[in-house]
Design a protein around this motif. Structure first.
Motif, PDB file in Angstrom:
ATOM      1  N   VAL A 156       0.843  -1.198   0.000  1.00 38.97           N
ATOM      2  CA  VAL A 156       0.000   0.000   0.000  1.00 38.97           C
ATOM      3  C   VAL A 156       0.880   1.250   0.000  1.00 38.97           C
ATOM      4  O   VAL A 156       0.714   2.150  -0.833  1.00 38.97           O
ATOM      5  N   LYS A 157       1.836   1.295   0.918  1.00 41.91           N
ATOM      6  CA  LYS A 157       2.754   2.433   0.960  1.00 41.91           C
ATOM      7  C   LYS A 157       3.615   2.486  -0.299  1.00 41.91           C
ATOM      8  O   LYS A 157       3.980   3.571  -0.760  1.00 41.91           O
ATOM      9  N   GLY A 158       3.924   1.321  -0.857  1.00 43.27           N
ATOM     10  CA  GLY A 158       4.708   1.283  -2.083  1.00 43.27           C
ATOM     11  C   GLY A 158       3.980   1.935  -3.242  1.00 43.27           C
ATOM     12  O   GLY A 158       4.569   2.710  -4.013  1.00 43.27           O
ATOM     13  N   VAL A 159       2.693   1.644  -3.377  1.00 46.54           N
ATOM     14  CA  VAL A 159       1.897   2.266  -4.443  1.00 46.54           C
ATOM     15  C   VAL A 159       1.781   3.770  -4.207  1.00 46.54           C
ATOM     16  O   VAL A 159       1.923   4.574  -5.138  1.00 46.54           O
ATOM     17  N   GLU A 189      -7.158   4.736  -4.910  1.00 47.21           N
ATOM     18  CA  GLU A 189      -6.788   4.800  -6.328  1.00 47.21           C
ATOM     19  C   GLU A 189      -7.511   5.933  -7.058  1.00 47.21           C
ATOM     20  O   GLU A 189      -6.887   6.755  -7.741  1.00 47.21           O
ATOM     21  N   ALA A 190      -8.835   6.001  -6.903  1.00 44.17           N
ATOM     22  CA  ALA A 190      -9.617   7.021  -7.612  1.00 44.17           C
ATOM     23  C   ALA A 190      -9.301   8.420  -7.093  1.00 44.17           C
ATOM     24  O   ALA A 190      -9.211   9.379  -7.874  1.00 44.17           O
ATOM     25  N   GLU A 191      -9.119   8.526  -5.782  1.00 45.87           N
ATOM     26  CA  GLU A 191      -8.833   9.830  -5.186  1.00 45.87           C
ATOM     27  C   GLU A 191      -7.553  10.434  -5.753  1.00 45.87           C
ATOM     28  O   GLU A 191      -7.442  11.649  -5.915  1.00 45.87           O
ATOM     29  N   MET A 192      -6.587   9.573  -6.059  1.00 46.71           N
ATOM     30  CA  MET A 192      -5.291  10.047  -6.542  1.00 46.71           C
ATOM     31  C   MET A 192      -5.205  10.037  -8.068  1.00 46.71           C
ATOM     32  O   MET A 192      -4.131  10.234  -8.640  1.00 46.71           O
ATOM     33  N   LYS A 193      -6.352   9.789  -8.715  1.00 46.21           N
ATOM     34  CA  LYS A 193      -6.431   9.800 -10.181  1.00 46.21           C
ATOM     35  C   LYS A 193      -5.365   8.900 -10.793  1.00 46.21           C
ATOM     36  O   LYS A 193      -4.622   9.289 -11.701  1.00 46.21           O
ATOM     37  N   ALA A 194      -5.313   7.698 -10.274  1.00 49.70           N
ATOM     38  CA  ALA A 194      -4.317   6.728 -10.727  1.00 49.70           C
ATOM     39  C   ALA A 194      -4.995   5.539 -11.389  1.00 49.70           C
ATOM     40  O   ALA A 194      -6.209   5.353 -11.291  1.00 49.70           O
ATOM     41  N   ASP A 195      -4.199   4.747 -12.069  1.00 51.19           N
ATOM     42  CA  ASP A 195      -4.668   3.506 -12.680  1.00 51.19           C
ATOM     43  C   ASP A 195      -3.757   2.399 -12.158  1.00 51.19           C
ATOM     44  O   ASP A 195      -2.617   2.262 -12.609  1.00 51.19           O
ATOM     45  N   VAL A 196      -4.245   1.652 -11.175  1.00 50.92           N
ATOM     46  CA  VAL A 196      -3.422   0.634 -10.522  1.00 50.92           C
ATOM     47  C   VAL A 196      -3.870  -0.754 -10.962  1.00 50.92           C
ATOM     48  O   VAL A 196      -5.033  -1.123 -10.804  1.00 50.92           O
TER      49      VAL A 196
END
Length: 233
Positions: A156-159, A189-196
């Motif tokens: 989690v911290k890594g992502v 994920e959505a809050e940070m506008k990322a695609d994981v």
């Protein structure tokens, strides 16, 4: 080859302690046979002794948990997590990968060859301790170790770290015994506008309580889990 530090892994569903003193199998394996295990280590029947010998072979042959660990990026299987992540990186489908390496813990890298060299022969790492030579090698190949002092494993911290570094398309491997991390990653994920892209691995030992988390992954390796095969497919 000389082991450095203390480490704990899963191998064939058995929990294994690795230290400078010994390799100790702490629990019974959960499978009786594995074709990949036979191909790599020659064991036709999986028992405590076969697990111990396979870990010892990994130490002797590849420097697993040792300062002179081999970083060989040759593919071991066609569709393993590290093999697939390497292809995704080299084709530009993702920006970086968040993986785990013994002696280093959580690692962030955009180097596909490093991802494969780390993950080629790994099984689920429960905990590890810092090995300076491994950390130095990873850094020299463009890898970022989440915490070189503790070698903490925290995907989690890594992502989050990868996103803080500016990566937006991130692949991450999450072991079944850490399945809650999948839900935690999806939450921000959505809050940070990322695609994981989440790759669920090492699922032989999972219980039914893990299924809800694992179902949120993009790619799930069933391993030898009947629960995963029945509930997820």
């Amino acid at each position: 080859m000389r082991v450095k530090g203390e480490h704990e892994i899963y191998c064939c569903g058995a929990r294994v302690s690795i230290s400078e003193k010994s390799v100790e199998v702490l629990s019974e394996p959960m499978i009786e046979y594995c074709p990949l295990h036979e191909a790599l280590y020659g064991a036709k029947k999986i028992d405590v002794e076969a697990v111990r010998k396979s870990v010892e072979l990994k130490i002797a042959g590849f420097g697993f948990c040792c300062g002179n660990r081999a970083f060989d990026d040759k593919p071991i299987v066609a569709y393993g997590a590290s093999e697939m992540m390497r292809v995704w990186l080299e084709k530009g489908l993702i920006d970086c990968a968040v993986v785990v390496c013994e002696g280093a813990g959580t690692v962030i890298t955009a180097n596909g060859r490093l991802v494969q060299a780390i993950g080629a022969r790994l099984t689920g790492i429960v905990r590890t301790s810092p090995i300076p030579e491994i950390i130095q090698k990873i850094r020299s190949e463009g890898g970022i170790v989440l915490d070189g002092k503790s070698a903490i494993i925290d995907q989690v911290k890594g992502v989050k770290k990868a996103l803080d570094l500016g990566f937006r398309r991130v692949a991450v491997s999450v072991a079944g015994f850490k399945s809650k991390a999948i839900s935690d990653i999806r939450r921000f994920e959505a809050e940070m506008k990322a695609d994981v892209l989440i790759f669920s691995v090492c699922n032989t030992c999972v219980g039914r309580a893990d299924v809800g988390h694992i179902a949120k992954a993009d790619v799930v390796c069933a391993s030898a889990s009947k629960i995963i095969q029945e509930e997820i497919g």
